[in-house]
Design a protein around this motif. Structure first.
Motif, PDB file in Angstrom:
ATOM      1  N   GLY A  90     -78.840 -11.884   2.053  1.00  0.00           N
ATOM      2  CA  GLY A  90     -79.810 -11.532   1.031  1.00  0.00           C
ATOM      3  C   GLY A  90     -80.621 -12.694   0.497  1.00  0.00           C
ATOM      4  N   ILE A  91     -80.854 -13.715   1.339  1.00  0.00           N
ATOM      5  CA  ILE A  91     -81.596 -14.902   0.908  1.00  0.00           C
ATOM      6  C   ILE A  91     -83.092 -14.662   1.088  1.00  0.00           C
ATOM      7  N   ASP A  92     -83.887 -15.036   0.098  1.00  0.00           N
ATOM      8  CA  ASP A  92     -85.335 -14.873   0.148  1.00  0.00           C
ATOM      9  C   ASP A  92     -85.937 -15.942   1.057  1.00  0.00           C
ATOM     10  N   LEU A  93     -86.672 -15.513   2.076  1.00  0.00           N
ATOM     11  CA  LEU A  93     -87.272 -16.444   3.045  1.00  0.00           C
ATOM     12  C   LEU A  93     -88.777 -16.593   2.852  1.00  0.00           C
ATOM     13  N   THR A  94     -89.306 -16.103   1.759  1.00  0.00           N
ATOM     14  CA  THR A  94     -90.750 -16.166   1.533  1.00  0.00           C
ATOM     15  C   THR A  94     -91.239 -17.610   1.577  1.00  0.00           C
TER      16      THR A  94
ATOM     17  N   THR B 156     -90.112 -22.964   5.362  1.00  0.00           N
ATOM     18  CA  THR B 156     -90.575 -23.897   6.386  1.00  0.00           C
ATOM     19  C   THR B 156     -89.414 -24.254   7.310  1.00  0.00           C
ATOM     20  N   ARG B 157     -89.714 -25.043   8.361  1.00  0.00           N
ATOM     21  CA  ARG B 157     -88.653 -25.489   9.256  1.00  0.00           C
ATOM     22  C   ARG B 157     -87.605 -26.291   8.484  1.00  0.00           C
ATOM     23  N   ARG B 158     -88.055 -27.105   7.531  1.00  0.00           N
ATOM     24  CA  ARG B 158     -87.111 -27.886   6.723  1.00  0.00           C
ATOM     25  C   ARG B 158     -86.218 -26.961   5.903  1.00  0.00           C
ATOM     26  N   ASP B 159     -86.800 -25.887   5.352  1.00  0.00           N
ATOM     27  CA  ASP B 159     -86.013 -24.930   4.574  1.00  0.00           C
ATOM     28  C   ASP B 159     -84.954 -24.254   5.448  1.00  0.00           C
ATOM     29  N   ILE B 160     -85.331 -23.928   6.677  1.00  0.00           N
ATOM     30  CA  ILE B 160     -84.387 -23.274   7.587  1.00  0.00           C
ATOM     31  C   ILE B 160     -83.233 -24.207   7.914  1.00  0.00           C
ATOM     32  N   ARG B 161     -83.539 -25.487   8.125  1.00  0.00           N
ATOM     33  CA  ARG B 161     -82.469 -26.451   8.403  1.00  0.00           C
ATOM     34  C   ARG B 161     -81.545 -26.585   7.196  1.00  0.00           C
TER      35      ARG B 161
ATOM     36  N   GLU C 266     -86.861  -6.713   4.064  1.00  0.00           N
ATOM     37  CA  GLU C 266     -88.251  -7.094   3.801  1.00  0.00           C
ATOM     38  C   GLU C 266     -88.459  -8.602   3.932  1.00  0.00           C
ATOM     39  N   THR C 267     -87.445  -9.387   3.557  1.00  0.00           N
ATOM     40  CA  THR C 267     -87.611 -10.843   3.632  1.00  0.00           C
ATOM     41  C   THR C 267     -87.669 -11.317   5.083  1.00  0.00           C
ATOM     42  N   LYS C 268     -86.871 -10.709   5.967  1.00  0.00           N
ATOM     43  CA  LYS C 268     -86.936 -11.095   7.381  1.00  0.00           C
ATOM     44  C   LYS C 268     -88.235 -10.601   8.010  1.00  0.00           C
ATOM     45  N   LYS C 269     -88.659  -9.386   7.668  1.00  0.00           N
ATOM     46  CA  LYS C 269     -89.932  -8.882   8.182  1.00  0.00           C
ATOM     47  C   LYS C 269     -91.071  -9.831   7.824  1.00  0.00           C
TER      48      LYS C 269
ATOM     49  N   ALA D 221     -93.132 -11.957  10.668  1.00  0.00           N
ATOM     50  CA  ALA D 221     -94.559 -11.655  10.804  1.00  0.00           C
ATOM     51  C   ALA D 221     -95.406 -12.894  10.554  1.00  0.00           C
ATOM     52  N   ASP D 222     -95.063 -13.668   9.528  1.00  0.00           N
ATOM     53  CA  ASP D 222     -95.814 -14.903   9.237  1.00  0.00           C
ATOM     54  C   ASP D 222     -95.666 -15.904  10.372  1.00  0.00           C
ATOM     55  N   PHE D 223     -94.449 -16.023  10.919  1.00  0.00           N
ATOM     56  CA  PHE D 223     -94.218 -16.969  12.010  1.00  0.00           C
ATOM     57  C   PHE D 223     -95.033 -16.590  13.249  1.00  0.00           C
ATOM     58  N   LEU D 224     -94.988 -15.314  13.622  1.00  0.00           N
ATOM     59  CA  LEU D 224     -95.709 -14.877  14.825  1.00  0.00           C
ATOM     60  C   LEU D 224     -97.216 -15.035  14.661  1.00  0.00           C
ATOM     61  N   GLU D 225     -97.711 -14.760  13.462  1.00  0.00           N
ATOM     62  CA  GLU D 225     -99.138 -14.932  13.221  1.00  0.00           C
ATOM     63  C   GLU D 225     -99.522 -16.409  13.325  1.00  0.00           C
TER      64      GLU D 225
END
Length: 463
Positions: A292-296, A299-304, A391-394, A398-402
């Motif tokens: 349930g973590i918000d990914l809005t 960035t790559r740094r946030d993912i790491r 919704e957060t993963k969607k 979507a932002d990444f693919l765009e």
């Protein structure tokens, strides 16, 4: 799905039909093929002329593909060749339609200037209710003409012209001359501008179909097999080797025996480390969704940072790819990732062969957390899985693919799946070994695949 549509990731590159003349031509073709017509004054169509808006209006999303077997098509413009194919039931349908348009582009350009071209992808099967019928699909022919029958009339007129030129008394045949004039009014001068579409036939030994939950059929490889979501639905199919996705060892060995896949870290001309790290990021995103973590705006740094904070929750796929990255960047030992390891299929891509797209599609389904490969290689499955994400993963995907794919589709495909030309001519394959009767002849190259506990088979880089 609205987010995907707005970013051009769904229903992208469709052809907009809005002029009254084109709508009327479409209706003539639609009546010609299905007996139906649309009341819409504007809509969008794919490469086959299928419109999701018209399908919704008619209450039939397969109005040009009844039974999901012999796809019908409506061409209003040669520009349709760049459009996607929606509701695809067979993997080869779009490539066949595109090749047909490109091979007949000049003729189709002339024909669609005045009328719609309607046709069908024909094979000897009219229903695939029985899985055995899948094996009967081998050759596909295209039948096409304008709604007024211009191509057929032009062929008929051409034969009349030949007869007129060859027969000595044709000058005195008033009926023949009158018929020629009548046809010429509809077709134009076929002697100067021949109206003829190439008779095209396509052989399809290897393909995917959406029927029976999804089936991959490989017949033209040295060791044929069928791979399905659920092999129990195919128990009567006349193929020696039928696997489902639980048969990981057998599928891995099938790919290796037929030289259909290669390890990403051994592929030429790509940044293997970057590709594997991106796959790891997608796996972290999957874990973040579960927690349930918000990914809005992540960035790559946030993912790491998320990977470090939630290291205890990262699955085996992540750790397997991490070990492979360490080896690829000369910071670790060669990892032993066997075909039973969850990361195994994430480490592969299709080798350089004619069915590379089909193999990448299969690998995408075997490694569904790699959302980029899933979107590029298997859109039908991507859209289905997307509907069930948070919704957060969607939003993140979507932002990444765009940002990373939509901006340069060709470049992204080349970086992920392109093959450099070899530096030298490849050596000829070794001669096949002399046939001998042993256990392999009795149970096949994958072992006794029907056993509940199949024998573990060593993968390309360790068991």
């Amino acid at each position: 799905m609205k987010r995907l549509i707005e970013k051009g990731l769904m229903f992208g590159n469709l052809i907009h039909v809005s002029s009254p003349a084109l709508v009327e031509r479409y209706n003539r073709a639609l009546i010609h093929l299905t007996g139906k017509r649309t009341q819409l004054t504007d809509f969008h169509i794919d490469i086959s002329g299928y419109s999701p808006e018209v399908g919704d209006e008619l209450g039939d999303m397969l109005y040009l593909n009844q039974g999901g077997c012999n796809r019908q098509f409506i061409l209003l413009s040669t520009a349709q060749k760049t459009a996607p194919l929606l509701n695809a039931k067979f993997s080869m349908s779009r490539s066949i339609l595109r090749q047909f348009i490109e091979e007949n582009e000049a003729q189709l350009f002339a024909l669609t200037a005045r009328d719609a071209v309607a046709g069908e992808l024909l094979n000897s099967v009219y229903s695939v209710a029985d899985p055995a019928r899948l094996l009967d699909i081998r050759k596909i022919k295209i039948e096409a003409d304008t709604t007024a029958g211009t191509v057929k009339d032009a062929e008929k007129l051409g034969k009349m012209v030949d007869r007129f030129m060859e027969e000595d008394d044709a000058w005195f045949d008033d009926v023949l001359i009158a018929d020629m004039i009548g046809l010429a009014k509809r077709t134009g001068d076929v002697t100067r501008n021949p109206v003829r579409l190439k008779q095209m036939e396509f052989t399809q030994d290897n393909y995917w179909t959406a029927h029976f939950g999804g089936v991959y059929l490989f017949r033209s490889v040295p060791h044929p097999a069928v791979i399905a979501q659920d092999k129990t639905a195919l128990r009567d199919i006349a193929m020696k080797h039928v696997f489902d996705f639980a048969d990981r060892n057998q599928i891995a060995h099938f790919l290796e025996l037929n030289r259909l896949a290669e390890p990403i870290v051994k592929a030429r001309g790509i940044d293997a480390g970057a590709i594997l790290r991106q796959k790891m990021d997608f796996i972290v995103v999957d874990v973040a969704q579960d927690r349930g973590i918000d990914l809005t705006g992540a960035t790559r740094r946030d993912i790491r940072a998320l990977a470090r904070a939630h290291a205890d929750a990262l699955p085996a796929e992540f750790h397997g790819l991490q070990a492979l990255v360490r080896w690829a960047e000369d910071e670790g030992e060669w990892p032993r990732i066997g075909s039973d390891h969850p990361a195994y299929f994430y480490t592969l891509r299709a080798a350089d062969h004619p069915d590379a797209d089909l193999v990448n599609m299969l690998l995408a389904e075997l490694s569904p957390k790699d959302v980029r490969q899933l979107f590029i290689c298997h859109k039908e499955l991507f859209y289905r899985l997307y509907a069930g994400w948070s919704e957060t993963k969607k939003s993140y995907v979507a932002d990444f693919l765009e940002r990373e794919y939509q901006a340069d589709k060709a470049g992204a495909r080349r970086a992920l799946f392109g093959h450099d030309a070899p530096m030298a001519e490849p050596a000829p394959p070794p001669p096949p070994p002399a046939p001998k009767r042993d256990l392999l002849d009795q149970v096949g190259p994958w072992g006794a695949v029907r056993r509940a506990q199949p024998k573990k088979i060593k993968g390309p880089w360790g068991g």
